[in-house]
Design a protein around this motif. Structure first.
Motif, PDB file in Angstrom:
ATOM      1  N   ASN A  60      57.429  -9.039  13.800  1.00  0.00           N
ATOM      2  CA  ASN A  60      56.645  -8.300  14.849  1.00  0.00           C
ATOM      3  C   ASN A  60      55.308  -8.430  14.391  1.00  0.00           C
ATOM      4  O   ASN A  60      54.385  -7.471  14.095  1.00  0.00           O
ATOM      5  CB  ASN A  60      57.152  -6.796  14.801  1.00  0.00           C
ATOM      6  CG  ASN A  60      58.121  -6.460  15.271  1.00  0.00           C
ATOM      7  OD1 ASN A  60      58.846  -7.516  16.337  1.00  0.00           O
ATOM      8  ND2 ASN A  60      58.936  -5.555  15.122  1.00  0.00           N
ATOM      9  N   GLY A  82      64.271  -4.596  21.196  1.00  0.00           N
ATOM     10  CA  GLY A  82      63.518  -3.389  20.781  1.00  0.00           C
ATOM     11  C   GLY A  82      64.677  -2.208  20.763  1.00  0.00           C
ATOM     12  O   GLY A  82      65.732  -2.014  21.101  1.00  0.00           O
ATOM     13  N   ASN A 123      58.639  -4.011  24.394  1.00  0.00           N
ATOM     14  CA  ASN A 123      58.766  -3.217  23.192  1.00  0.00           C
ATOM     15  C   ASN A 123      59.814  -4.236  22.183  1.00  0.00           C
ATOM     16  O   ASN A 123      60.552  -3.685  21.389  1.00  0.00           O
ATOM     17  CB  ASN A 123      59.599  -1.894  23.061  1.00  0.00           C
ATOM     18  CG  ASN A 123      58.560  -0.988  23.848  1.00  0.00           C
ATOM     19  OD1 ASN A 123      57.411  -1.155  23.761  1.00  0.00           O
ATOM     20  ND2 ASN A 123      59.100   0.175  24.217  1.00  0.00           N
ATOM     21  N   LYS A 161      62.781  -1.580  26.915  1.00  0.00           N
ATOM     22  CA  LYS A 161      61.541  -1.906  27.658  1.00  0.00           C
ATOM     23  C   LYS A 161      61.195  -3.384  27.503  1.00  0.00           C
ATOM     24  O   LYS A 161      61.175  -3.469  26.060  1.00  0.00           O
ATOM     25  CB  LYS A 161      60.297  -1.019  27.158  1.00  0.00           C
ATOM     26  CG  LYS A 161      60.462   0.475  27.820  1.00  0.00           C
ATOM     27  CD  LYS A 161      59.216   1.363  27.568  1.00  0.00           C
ATOM     28  CE  LYS A 161      59.499   2.587  28.198  1.00  0.00           C
ATOM     29  NZ  LYS A 161      58.155   3.509  27.918  1.00  0.00           N
TER      30      LYS A 161
END
Length: 288
Positions: free
Chosen positions: A9, A98, A110, A107
């Protein structure tokens, strides 16, 4: 022993410090995509091709990749250097949806993105020198044109593969040849290279083979390959970023032609090896 680093990330951190939430939909529902990339001299090989395929797979599942190809290329070079992986290495990329919503939704923005890398471990020399075996299994992957993490069938078949002394499992269904668990396949028919084109992963090494072959005047085409075509083939070989080109001389105990590595396979192996040795494909601009 050098410490291994990963990309998680947007950050490059020691792999031992990396973690994912137990609520990540990639863990709870296996909702994620994957890619495998070779690296040489601390640089990812044909990264533009791999990036495009990674994004295409993620987009098919509605997962966002919030990094440009330049950002990820630079991050991977840094990750490889920190891990002291300056020879050949295998990079694995994963994108998940996610953290879950109610255990089943997500989502897109995410997403969880991570890359890891390990030293390249080649297959036994005899596989390349005298040829290897395949075993077949009646199966076609779900979402076959995208590289998802659903390898359940391939994982369950590893015991059978090892017992058979095979290098790979070849998926066939209803008389059609598709792909191996982690490789693409080519046959030589009437002196031409033929590789399945429908319901298979668009392999990067597969594409490289076609490009290099055509430059040498070797006909290479994508088309339907039947099981009958397979066993009647003049030659068979498989392709993969982590295996390169592996000649196949036996499938399900049946010999292919005379059971020896063929001329066209030798030519392709030489072309690909020369390309690798030239270190083309290590800059961000090169693609096939």
């Amino acid at each position: 022993m050098s410490e291994s680093y990963c990309f998680l990330n947007g950050k490059i951190i020691p792999e031992k410090d990396a973690s994912l939430p137990l609520s990540d939909i990639g863990i709870l529902r296996a909702f994620s995509v994957y890619d495998g990339i070779a690296s040489f001299e601390g640089k990812p090989f044909l990264f533009q091709n791999h990036y495009e395929r990674f994004v295409r797979s993620a987009t098919a599942l509605g997962i966002a990749i919030p990094y440009s190809n330049e950002e990820l290329y630079e991050a991977l070079c840094e990750m490889l250097q920190k891990s002291h992986l300056t020879e050949r290495a295998n990079i694995r990329a994963v994108a998940t949806g996610g953290t879950t919503i109610a255990g089943i939704e997500f989502k897109p923005e995410n997403s969880t993105i991570f890359f890891t890398a390990v030293n390249f471990v080649p297959l036994p020399k005899e596989f390349y020198e005298t040829g290897a075996k395949l075993i077949t299994h009646e199966y076609k992957r779900e979402f076959p044109e995208y590289k998802t993490v659903n390898y359940i069938t391939g994982v369950l078949l590893q015991k059978r593969r090892k017992e058979a002394g095979a290098v790979e499992i070849l998926y066939v269904k209803d008389g059609h040849v598709y792909e191996c668990a982690t490789s693409n396949i080519f046959i030589v028919k009437n002196g031409e290279l033929v590789t399945p084109h429908k319901d298979v992963l668009p392999g990067i090494t597969k594409k490289l083979v076609c490009v290099l072959a055509m430059k040498e005047g070797i006909v290479c085409r994508e088309g339907d390959v039947s099981v009958d075509d397979l066993f009647a083939a003049e030659e068979v070989f498989i392709t993969s970023s982590f295996k390169d080109i592996v000649p196949i001389v036996e499938i399900d105990g049946k010999m292919i032609k005379d059971g020896k590595k063929g001329l066209k396979t030798r030519q392709i192996m030489s072309l690909v090896q020369n390309y690798l040795d030239s270190r083309q494909g290590l800059d961000l601009q090169t693609r096939v």
